[in-house]
Motif scaffolding. Structure first.
Motif, PDB file in Angstrom:
ATOM      1  N   VAL A 219      28.131  36.299  19.171  1.00 49.94           N
ATOM      2  CA  VAL A 219      27.167  36.941  19.482  1.00 49.94           C
ATOM      3  C   VAL A 219      26.057  35.903  18.753  1.00 49.94           C
ATOM      4  CG1 VAL A 219      24.728  38.372  19.525  1.00 49.94           C
ATOM      5  CG2 VAL A 219      26.922  38.999  20.458  1.00 49.94           C
ATOM      6  N   SER A 220      26.002  34.653  19.274  1.00 50.83           N
ATOM      7  CA  SER A 220      25.442  33.882  18.069  1.00 50.83           C
ATOM      8  C   SER A 220      24.998  32.594  18.266  1.00 50.83           C
ATOM      9  CB  SER A 220      27.121  33.440  17.318  1.00 50.83           C
ATOM     10  OG  SER A 220      27.164  31.904  16.452  1.00 50.83           O
ATOM     11  N   ARG A 221      23.828  31.609  17.524  1.00 48.74           N
ATOM     12  CA  ARG A 221      23.946  30.882  17.247  1.00 48.74           C
ATOM     13  C   ARG A 221      24.758  29.671  17.689  1.00 48.74           C
ATOM     14  NH1 ARG A 221      21.923  28.581  12.808  1.00 48.74           N
ATOM     15  NH2 ARG A 221      22.586  29.976  11.541  1.00 48.74           N
ATOM     16  N   LEU A 222      24.280  29.104  18.709  1.00 47.61           N
ATOM     17  CA  LEU A 222      25.761  28.230  19.451  1.00 47.61           C
ATOM     18  C   LEU A 222      25.477  26.285  18.679  1.00 47.61           C
ATOM     19  CD1 LEU A 222      25.283  28.996  22.804  1.00 47.61           C
ATOM     20  CD2 LEU A 222      26.814  29.847  20.876  1.00 47.61           C
TER      21      LEU A 222
ATOM     22  N   MET B 174      30.445  42.794  10.477  1.00 43.19           N
ATOM     23  CA  MET B 174      30.103  43.971  10.833  1.00 43.19           C
ATOM     24  C   MET B 174      29.612  44.525  11.615  1.00 43.19           C
ATOM     25  SD  MET B 174      28.568  43.547   6.789  1.00 43.19           S
ATOM     26  CE  MET B 174      27.689  42.377   6.182  1.00 43.19           C
ATOM     27  N   TYR B 175      28.519  44.044  12.531  1.00 45.59           N
ATOM     28  CA  TYR B 175      28.256  45.139  13.728  1.00 45.59           C
ATOM     29  C   TYR B 175      29.720  45.155  14.723  1.00 45.59           C
ATOM     30  CZ  TYR B 175      23.558  43.544  12.716  1.00 45.59           C
ATOM     31  OH  TYR B 175      22.426  43.481  11.726  1.00 45.59           O
ATOM     32  N   GLY B 176      30.710  43.867  14.316  1.00 43.80           N
ATOM     33  CA  GLY B 176      32.040  44.701  14.950  1.00 43.80           C
ATOM     34  C   GLY B 176      32.652  45.487  14.673  1.00 43.80           C
TER      35      GLY B 176
ATOM     36  N   ILE C 183      22.994  31.973  28.651  1.00 40.90           N
ATOM     37  CA  ILE C 183      21.745  31.146  27.514  1.00 40.90           C
ATOM     38  C   ILE C 183      20.665  32.524  26.890  1.00 40.90           C
ATOM     39  CG2 ILE C 183      21.177  29.708  26.534  1.00 40.90           C
ATOM     40  CD1 ILE C 183      24.411  29.349  26.729  1.00 40.90           C
ATOM     41  N   GLY C 184      20.814  32.329  25.666  1.00 42.18           N
ATOM     42  CA  GLY C 184      18.873  33.120  25.059  1.00 42.18           C
ATOM     43  C   GLY C 184      19.608  33.814  23.889  1.00 42.18           C
ATOM     44  N   TYR C 185      18.829  34.362  23.290  1.00 40.82           N
ATOM     45  CA  TYR C 185      18.671  35.597  22.498  1.00 40.82           C
ATOM     46  C   TYR C 185      17.478  37.489  22.832  1.00 40.82           C
ATOM     47  CZ  TYR C 185      17.864  37.858  17.899  1.00 40.82           C
ATOM     48  OH  TYR C 185      17.958  38.437  16.422  1.00 40.82           O
ATOM     49  N   ASP C 186      18.607  38.023  23.380  1.00 44.24           N
ATOM     50  CA  ASP C 186      18.881  39.692  23.601  1.00 44.24           C
ATOM     51  C   ASP C 186      19.345  40.590  22.582  1.00 44.24           C
ATOM     52  OD1 ASP C 186      18.553  41.800  25.532  1.00 44.24           O
ATOM     53  OD2 ASP C 186      18.704  40.652  26.916  1.00 44.24           O
ATOM     54  N   GLU C 187      18.908  40.725  21.596  1.00 43.35           N
ATOM     55  CA  GLU C 187      18.731  42.233  20.855  1.00 43.35           C
ATOM     56  C   GLU C 187      19.653  43.240  22.043  1.00 43.35           C
ATOM     57  OE1 GLU C 187      17.192  42.963  17.532  1.00 43.35           O
ATOM     58  OE2 GLU C 187      18.218  45.236  17.661  1.00 43.35           O
TER      59      GLU C 187
ATOM     60  N   VAL D 180      30.064  35.613  25.978  1.00 47.00           N
ATOM     61  CA  VAL D 180      29.413  35.029  25.027  1.00 47.00           C
ATOM     62  C   VAL D 180      27.359  35.297  25.577  1.00 47.00           C
ATOM     63  CG1 VAL D 180      27.889  32.645  24.450  1.00 47.00           C
ATOM     64  CG2 VAL D 180      30.774  32.778  25.285  1.00 47.00           C
ATOM     65  N   LEU D 181      26.700  35.758  24.588  1.00 48.01           N
ATOM     66  CA  LEU D 181      25.548  35.073  23.850  1.00 48.01           C
ATOM     67  C   LEU D 181      24.855  34.737  23.504  1.00 48.01           C
ATOM     68  CD1 LEU D 181      22.833  36.591  24.849  1.00 48.01           C
ATOM     69  CD2 LEU D 181      22.975  38.915  23.230  1.00 48.01           C
ATOM     70  N   GLY D 182      23.994  33.390  23.371  1.00 51.32           N
ATOM     71  CA  GLY D 182      23.825  32.654  22.268  1.00 51.32           C
ATOM     72  C   GLY D 182      22.823  31.813  22.860  1.00 51.32           C
ATOM     73  N   SER D 183      22.272  30.888  21.813  1.00 50.99           N
ATOM     74  CA  SER D 183      21.623  29.506  22.620  1.00 50.99           C
ATOM     75  C   SER D 183      21.643  28.785  21.075  1.00 50.99           C
ATOM     76  CB  SER D 183      20.540  30.093  22.772  1.00 50.99           C
ATOM     77  OG  SER D 183      19.737  30.199  21.890  1.00 50.99           O
TER      78      SER D 183
ATOM     79  N   GLY E 165      27.237  36.619   6.415  1.00 53.41           N
ATOM     80  CA  GLY E 165      27.562  37.729   8.211  1.00 53.41           C
ATOM     81  C   GLY E 165      27.370  38.590   8.562  1.00 53.41           C
ATOM     82  N   LEU E 166      26.206  38.689  10.033  1.00 55.42           N
ATOM     83  CA  LEU E 166      26.503  40.395  10.398  1.00 55.42           C
ATOM     84  C   LEU E 166      27.212  40.441  11.366  1.00 55.42           C
ATOM     85  CD1 LEU E 166      22.793  39.985   9.826  1.00 55.42           C
ATOM     86  CD2 LEU E 166      23.970  41.954   9.623  1.00 55.42           C
ATOM     87  N   THR E 167      27.498  39.551  12.228  1.00 55.64           N
ATOM     88  CA  THR E 167      28.004  40.265  13.421  1.00 55.64           C
ATOM     89  C   THR E 167      29.609  40.924  13.221  1.00 55.64           C
ATOM     90  OG1 THR E 167      28.845  37.215  14.130  1.00 55.64           O
ATOM     91  CG2 THR E 167      27.195  38.550  15.329  1.00 55.64           C
TER      92      THR E 167
ATOM     93  N   GLN F 222      27.512  25.110  12.566  1.00 61.19           N
ATOM     94  CA  GLN F 222      28.024  25.911  11.270  1.00 61.19           C
ATOM     95  C   GLN F 222      29.031  26.689  12.235  1.00 61.19           C
ATOM     96  OE1 GLN F 222      25.058  28.393   9.704  1.00 61.19           O
ATOM     97  NE2 GLN F 222      26.318  29.950   9.407  1.00 61.19           N
ATOM     98  N   LYS F 223      28.713  27.498  12.805  1.00 52.68           N
ATOM     99  CA  LYS F 223      29.374  28.590  13.914  1.00 52.68           C
ATOM    100  C   LYS F 223      30.933  28.022  14.129  1.00 52.68           C
ATOM    101  CE  LYS F 223      26.217  31.151  12.575  1.00 52.68           C
ATOM    102  NZ  LYS F 223      25.783  32.470  11.448  1.00 52.68           N
ATOM    103  N   GLY F 224      30.997  27.132  14.962  1.00 51.13           N
ATOM    104  CA  GLY F 224      32.611  26.942  14.853  1.00 51.13           C
ATOM    105  C   GLY F 224      32.469  26.463  16.298  1.00 51.13           C
TER     106      GLY F 224
END
Ligand code: ADP
Length: 478
Positions: free
Chosen positions: A298-301, A384-386, A353-357, A326-329, A380-382, A304-306
């Protein structure tokens, strides 16, 4: 709790009003976390167009007529328990678009807009409001970077100053021709103060003038002194660190809002049945059939995010029984690379593809592992959510990722403290090897269950961070 002191927090965004990144979460969470420790924090932020209906009837508590081409009025209100000071200056902030730009890119007058925010912050800190005078000014990122500078150059009036770096990639550069317009003294235009690559950096201005500099994880604080992470400011940070002025304070997460015990399939470290149900529902939703671990991202694509290292690392993982959701854009080339994996591995890889909390929550609940292969990561937050959801983090060894995940090495497994997989270097081989280790850990149910329980037991709330900020403020209080 007896009052320890007052803090003016200055931020360009704040949850729940405006958010584009982690800075907003920190600005919004700190006041409530600090209150029980006796610290009274108010948040000064711009009144963007989206805030205007909300603040229209808030009382005026401060004003300056000539604020970069119009009046600036500070209105005070309370939003979900946070006392907000909204800088109502329509000529600067009442615009269609985001906080920093519109459809054609960044606003041309961002230096002036955020100089205005910082100027007002410095004046309120120095002079106080009618009924409230801060002991400490806490500036966030380049947008508030000039606030400590104005106090340093114009007299601080006994107010201590802190600046927090949330992401050093954004430095608030402006040409030196703006010095006068930004109300900065020409005498400070030299490499030891405002000068930065021929112009000036509003972040650097804050870093050299604030009493203390913090960043959002201890590891990122150390990395910032190295050229590959400092992005030009490594020398400045190293010099401040040599004075003992730099520290890293890890962000917390809102553990009530991100809890496995709420949602359609609740679970906890004691009873994981709900997690299996959440996984089954998630696989159904995306038509996935995954015999081994289901990894989520779950990330900005972005670079930076590799994300670019995934396509070469994933095939062996799939062959070993794994799956990927994968969820991201973001970068179109990376979006296309993710879509190509779906075509190549139907039923094993799915992409949205998109932003969907709401979907991100279903993924954290139902996934087995969360991938965070960042090249740099201030906190980084994801991951920690994990941890919260027993969705084991597979992370690169950078920044806050290093500070929050303990690698499942034989020693850490034996000691019962491991919570995920940490890899280095950040390339396809590094990630590929991490995913091979993930497959092996997942195949051993006893080990996997122990890892999940360790992960879910990690204390991730704001209490620890708030105590560290409180100690920092106490050291600065006049
Ligand atoms: P950054 O601030 O660099 O993007 P963080 O990990 O600190 O990275 O924070 C990202 C936040 O945005 C997390 O809360 C993450 O869950 C969320 N997020 C990122 N992309 C998406 C998406 N496509 N849909 C939903 N939430 C997302």
């Amino acid at each position: 709790m007896e009052l320890q002191g007052r803090v003016l927090s200055v931020a360009s965004e704040c949850v729940p009003l405006v958010k584009t990144g982690g800075l907003a979460d920190v600005a919004g969470a700190l006041p409530a976390a600090l209150a029980p420790l006796g610290w009274d924090m108010r948040v000064l932020m711009p009144a963007y167009r989206s805030l205007r209906p909300r603040i229209a009837d808030w009382p005026e508590v401060w004003r300056e007529e000539g604020l970069w081409g119009g009046a600036g009025i500070v209105r005070q209100g309370v939003v979900e328990g946070v006392t907000v000071l909204a800088l109502d200056a329509p000529h600067l902030f009442d615009r269609e678009g985001g906080p920093y730009g519109g459809p054609h890119g960044d606003w041309w007058d961002n230096p002036q807009r955020f100089a205005a925010l910082s100027w007002v912050a410095a004046r309120i800190a120095r002079e106080g409001l009618a009924d409230w005078k801060p002991d400490v000014l806490h500036a966030h990122d380049w947008q508030a970077g000039l606030a400590p500078a104005y106090l340093a150059f114009g007299g601080a009036g006994g107010v201590g100053t802190v600046i927090t770096i949330h992401n050093i990639a954004f430095q608030g550069w402006a040409p030196s021709t703006l010095l006068g317009e930004l109300r900065l003294p020409r005498s400070e235009f030299h490499p030891g103060a405002l000068e930065y690559y021929g112009g000036l950096s509003m972040l650097k201005a804050g870093l050299v003038t604030a009493d203390r500099v913090t960043t959002v994880s201890p590891h990122y604080a150390e990395e910032l002194m190295r050229p590959e992470f400092g992005m030009g400011l490594q020398g400045v940070i190293a010099a401040r660190a040599a004075e003992g002025a730099v520290s890293g304070i890890l962000n917390g997460v809102d553990t009530a809002a991100w809890s496995p015990e709420t949602g359609p399939h609740p679970f906890s470290a004691r009873s994981m049945k709900g997690k299996a149900e959440a996984r089954a529902a998630l696989c159904d939703e995306f038509g996935l059939g995954v015999p081994g671990p289901l990894a989520i991202l779950v990330s900005r694509l972005t670079d930076q995010k590799g994300i670019d290292i995934l396509p070469a690392a994933v095939p062996d993982f799939i062959a070993g029984g794994g799956g990927l959701l994968v969820l991201g854009s973001g970068d179109p080339a990376l979006e296309a690379a993710m879509q190509a994996l779906v075509t190549r591995f139907p039923g094993r890889v799915a992409v949205r593809i998109g932003y969907d909390e709401a979907l991100s929550r279903r993924m954290f609940a139902g996934g087995d592992a969360v991938l965070v292969p960042s090249r740099f990561e201030p906190c980084g937050l994801t991951q920690m959510y994990g941890l919260r959801f027993g969705t084991l983090p597979v992370v690169s060894a950078v920044g806050g990722l290093s500070d929050t995940v303990i690698d499942a090495s034989p020693a850490a497994l034996a000691a019962g403290v491991a919570t995920g997989v940490v890899f280095h270097p950040v390339d396809a081989l590094g990630l590929g090897q991490a995913l091979r280790r993930l497959l092996a850990l997942h195949a051993d149910r006893t080990v996997w269950t122990a890892l999940q329980k360790n992960a879910m037991r990690q204390p991730l709330g704001w209490e620890t961070s708030a105590a560290a900020y409180a100690a920092l403020y106490a050291g600065l209080r006049g």
